[in-house]
Design an enzyme around this catalytic site. Structure first.
Site, PDB file in Angstrom:
ATOM      1  N   GLY A 182       0.833  -1.210   0.000  1.00 35.92           N
ATOM      2  CA  GLY A 182       0.000   0.000   0.000  1.00 35.92           C
ATOM      3  C   GLY A 182       0.856   1.244   0.000  1.00 35.92           C
ATOM      4  N   ASN A 183       0.277   2.382   0.282  1.00 40.49           N
ATOM      5  CA  ASN A 183       1.067   3.624   0.379  1.00 40.49           C
ATOM      6  C   ASN A 183       0.433   4.547   1.414  1.00 40.49           C
ATOM      7  OD1 ASN A 183      -0.876   5.465  -1.044  1.00 40.49           O
ATOM      8  ND2 ASN A 183      -0.513   3.968  -2.676  1.00 40.49           N
ATOM      9  N   HIS A 184       1.063   5.704   1.628  1.00 41.27           N
ATOM     10  CA  HIS A 184       0.659   6.587   2.732  1.00 41.27           C
ATOM     11  C   HIS A 184      -0.505   7.526   2.409  1.00 41.27           C
ATOM     12  CE1 HIS A 184       3.878   5.340   5.285  1.00 41.27           C
ATOM     13  NE2 HIS A 184       4.786   5.619   4.367  1.00 41.27           N
TER      14      HIS A 184
END
Ligand code: CTP
Length: 401
Positions: free
Chosen positions: A208-210
């Site tokens: 995933g990412n932020h």
């Protein structure tokens, strides 16, 4: 700006009612004609004399008043108003509004109102989080009422959290914005992608990412406030939406986002892709949880589909397509490259190098580049203010197609 606008202000019995006095003052100063309707409980927190002095007219609470028992015509009040605002809206009144319980004048006015209704919730943290309140808020949004989100901070109980009524200045700004630009995108359909995507590795892990989804949700709220019908396709995000004209479609993976966006795009006037879509996903998703071993683990990745590029190919005359670019180097060059290769009308560039910009933050600093290579740089602003700049540019583009 509010000159001659008839505003019905409902004041309920909560400690935030003390802020209603200042709200009345601000509205009257802005030129509005304010009629205050108090619930019986509100009298325990603020006097009718205070609110009538500020609004320059008698405050209403009962179905009849005066020595002759004059009837306070709730139907007339509801029919003539340009806007109804319930602030503070307590858990009790929200519940009555959600179920149509008509046991006081304010509720009769609410049920008779033909104008839009805004409400500013005010209650303690646990009351705000209670499932019953959450369900009531959902119903109210479903009825088309506009929520003015509560703030986060110290509450009257001493607890810290969400539930504090929005400040009078914020409520005034929402009202002014409603009257100022409430119709500039009326009848337009806008698709917005937001948040991260999660690409499964196994049943418990993902890549995933932020991205928080804050920027996309702020754009969705602004577009909806200006009259647009918004479809928000959003990856895993805890950011809530408030406006009833936002249809929220929750997705998890890039593939799900691709399917939802490409299916919806044909019927749209505008698409704004703010999502931080994963560029790669595991080639195979393990069916069972991958067990720890003493050797290196290699996960093979394959590219996901580029949603924005696909919409650029599907784009028809009259549709406006907006992309985002998050760059760490050669920002302008990379962003205008994406503008051309993905067939966009304009691109919003944000650089991770800028202090205060990017993931998880409440502020952002953007540059907009359009098809004619016109480049507009904006200052560091709150994501809400940035959303307004972007929607202004969208409105301009929509009116030029
Ligand atoms: N985007 C998309 N689908 C993808 C990847 C990106 O719709 N699979 C959209 C984003 O929502 C954003 C824009 O494309 O509006 C740019 O995303 P970005 O990741 O900056 O660009 P990429 O084209 O993926 O290029 P790179 O990662 O190499 O910079």
């Amino acid at each position: 700006m509010l000159k001659g606008k008839k505003i019905l202000l409902g004041v309920c019995g909560g400690i935030a009612a003390y802020k209603s006095a200042y709200l009345v003052r601000l509205l009257v100063k802005a030129g509005a004609d304010v009629q205050v309707v108090m619930t019986p409980g509100a009298h325990q927190f603020i006097t009718a004399l205070t609110l009538s002095s500020l609004s320059k007219k008698p405050v209403l609470t009962d179905f009849s008043s005066g020595t002759q028992g004059e009837w306070n015509n709730h139907v007339k009040l509801g029919m003539e108003a340009d806007l109804m605002v319930v602030a503070p809206a307590t858990a009790n009144t929200l519940s009555k509004m959600a179920t149509g319980n008509c046991d006081n004048l304010l509720m009769a006015v609410y049920l008779s109102a033909r104008c839009p209704v805004m409400f500013a919730p005010a209650m303690d943290l646990d009351m705000y989080r209670h499932e019953a309140t959450i369900e009531n808020l959902g119903k109210l949004k479903g009825f088309g009422n506009i929520m003015i989100k509560p703030g986060v901070g110290e509450l009257a109980s001493g607890l810290e959290g969400e539930g504090r009524m929005a400040e009078p200045e914020e409520i005034l700004a929402e009202i002014e914005e409603y009257f100022e630009v409430g119709t500039s995108l009326k009848g337009k359909k806008i698709l917005i992608s937001a948040g991260p995507t999660y690409e499964a590795i196994d049943p418990v892990r993902f890549i995933g990412n932020h991205s928080s989804g804050k920027m996309g949700v702020a754009i969705a709220e602004t577009a909806a406030k200006r009259g647009a019908e918004v479809k928000l396709v959003i990856g895993p995000s805890s950011v809530e939406t408030a406006h009833p004209s936002i249809e929220r479609v929750n997705v998890v993976s890039a593939e799900e986002m691709y399917v939802a966006c490409t299916k919806a795009f044909k019927a749209m006037d505008v698409a704004i892709m703010t999502a931080a879509v994963a560029d790669y996903r595991p080639t195979k998703v393990a069916r069972e949880k991958i067990k720890k071993k003493d050797v290196a683990l290699h996960i093979e990745l394959e590219p996901t589909k580029d949603i924005l590029a696909e919409l650029g190919k599907l784009k028809k005359k009259g549709q406006t397509l907006v992309g985002f670019a998050l760059e760490t180097e050669n920002e302008l060059k990379n962003a205008s490259g994406k503008l051309k290769s993905k067939n966009l009308d304009f691109i919003v560039l944000n650089s991770l190098k800028d202090k205060g910009a990017g993931f998880q933050r409440d502020t952002n600093k953007i540059t907009i580049i359009d098809r004619n290579n016109k480049t507009t740089k904006f200052e560091l602003k709150s994501k809400q203010e940035v959303a307004k700049d972007i929607i202004n540019k969208v409105t301009e583009a929509v009116n030029n197609v």
